[in-house]
Design an enzyme around this catalytic site. Sequence first.
Site, PDB file in Angstrom:
ATOM      1  N   LYS A  50     109.898 -31.392  82.509  1.00  0.00           N
ATOM      2  CA  LYS A  50     109.956 -32.394  83.585  1.00  0.00           C
ATOM      3  C   LYS A  50     111.124 -33.350  83.356  1.00  0.00           C
ATOM      4  O   LYS A  50     111.841 -33.700  84.292  1.00  0.00           O
ATOM      5  CB  LYS A  50     108.619 -33.152  83.675  1.00  0.00           C
ATOM      6  CG  LYS A  50     107.525 -32.305  84.311  1.00  0.00           C
ATOM      7  CD  LYS A  50     106.124 -32.842  84.128  1.00  0.00           C
ATOM      8  CE  LYS A  50     105.113 -31.820  84.662  1.00  0.00           C
ATOM      9  NZ  LYS A  50     103.720 -32.114  84.343  1.00  0.00           N
ATOM     10  N   GLN A  56     100.224 -36.758  82.179  1.00  0.00           N
ATOM     11  CA  GLN A  56      99.971 -35.337  81.907  1.00  0.00           C
ATOM     12  C   GLN A  56      98.508 -35.125  81.527  1.00  0.00           C
ATOM     13  O   GLN A  56      97.980 -35.812  80.655  1.00  0.00           O
ATOM     14  CB  GLN A  56     100.913 -34.869  80.775  1.00  0.00           C
ATOM     15  CG  GLN A  56     100.874 -33.389  80.489  1.00  0.00           C
ATOM     16  CD  GLN A  56     101.435 -32.536  81.625  1.00  0.00           C
ATOM     17  OE1 GLN A  56     102.333 -32.944  82.346  1.00  0.00           O
ATOM     18  NE2 GLN A  56     100.906 -31.348  81.779  1.00  0.00           N
ATOM     19  N   ASP A  90     101.710 -36.622  91.670  1.00  0.00           N
ATOM     20  CA  ASP A  90     100.835 -35.455  91.483  1.00  0.00           C
ATOM     21  C   ASP A  90      99.952 -35.228  92.717  1.00  0.00           C
ATOM     22  O   ASP A  90      99.349 -34.158  92.855  1.00  0.00           O
ATOM     23  CB  ASP A  90      99.881 -35.694  90.295  1.00  0.00           C
ATOM     24  CG  ASP A  90     100.395 -35.101  88.993  1.00  0.00           C
ATOM     25  OD1 ASP A  90     101.030 -34.032  89.033  1.00  0.00           O
ATOM     26  OD2 ASP A  90     100.141 -35.715  87.939  1.00  0.00           O
TER      27      ASP A  90
HETATM   28  N1  GUN Z   1      98.374 -30.504  83.635  1.00  0.00           N
HETATM   29  C1  GUN Z   1      98.469 -29.234  84.136  1.00  0.00           C
HETATM   30  N2  GUN Z   1      99.021 -29.262  85.366  1.00  0.00           N
HETATM   31  C2  GUN Z   1      99.271 -30.546  85.657  1.00  0.00           C
HETATM   32  C3  GUN Z   1      99.849 -31.199  86.776  1.00  0.00           C
HETATM   33  O1  GUN Z   1     100.225 -30.606  87.777  1.00  0.00           O
HETATM   34  N3  GUN Z   1      99.946 -32.550  86.672  1.00  0.00           N
HETATM   35  C4  GUN Z   1      99.518 -33.237  85.596  1.00  0.00           C
HETATM   36  N4  GUN Z   1      99.634 -34.568  85.593  1.00  0.00           N
HETATM   37  N5  GUN Z   1      98.978 -32.670  84.535  1.00  0.00           N
HETATM   38  C5  GUN Z   1      98.866 -31.330  84.567  1.00  0.00           C
END
Ligand code: GUN
Length: 284
Positions: free
Chosen positions: A51, A95, A118
């Site tokens: 990211k 996350q 998200d």
């Molecule tokens: N963990 C696995 N996929 C995601 C996601 O799309 N966003 C976040 N914040 N955590 C994750």
Amino acid sequence: MQNIDGKAVAKAVKEQVKAECEALKEKGVVPGLAVILVGDDPASQVYVRNKERACEECGFYSEKYALPADTTQAELNALVDRLNADERISGILCQLPLPKHLNDKEVINRIDPMKDVDAFHPVNVGAIMIGDYHFLPCTPAGIMELIRSTGVDITGKKAVVMGRSNIVGKPMAMLLLHADATVEIIHSKTKDDAAITRTADILVVAIGKAKHVTADMVKGGAVVIDVGMNRDENDKLCGDVDYENVCEKCSYITPVPGGVGPMTIAMLMRNTLTAAKLQHGING
Ligand code: GUN
């Protein structure tokens, strides 16, 4: 059969985001993403690193908060409050999963819905249900781009979604419905999965079981989207679909890796750009 090249589609999305970011910068606006990682889960560390790299590629400002595994809820909440108030930060991503002593829901609900890149906050989830939204959750939104990239018309098609998580299955079904597919959702209590999956013109699999979907479960000529990220018996990365056999039968399929994965991050970049525009009252 044709592979759907997630890397190529993701690259095109990121290039478009980068170009829009440059135009925004001329108006004095720089999109900024804050990523919070608690603890030392190796998979999460890889996602967070990817990211950060994507932010650089797109020309965004980014901040990473790597917090120790024993971070308290109060400390995490205080960080979210600070980032909510920080004008440089357009989007906040925490996350998941969090260590067990922390409450995912409390963090999600605390993020300003306008910074919720998200699209996990109940306000944004509700907006998606109605079909009047700013942000789409990254994985389902990326999958819609992948399906569209094939040129296959979704209208009136039978779509089957395997899995009903809040992150993928449920919003995925809603996006396919908005695109005028006829949608059925399969979950762990469903009886005779295969009879249902065999009706699918579009099959999206997000169940977290290595190579679970076999060729006999797939209709000839289907579009198969594999959200899984598992390790097989030889510790090799694999999806929820038995790719080697299913690929012979379908029209399009996403490989693992290189299918859905790269799209998720590209859509996060798009959401962060959207968040920056929203916060500065820029339309379009
Ligand atoms: N963990 C696995 N996929 C995601 C996601 O799309 N966003 C976040 N914040 N955590 C994750």
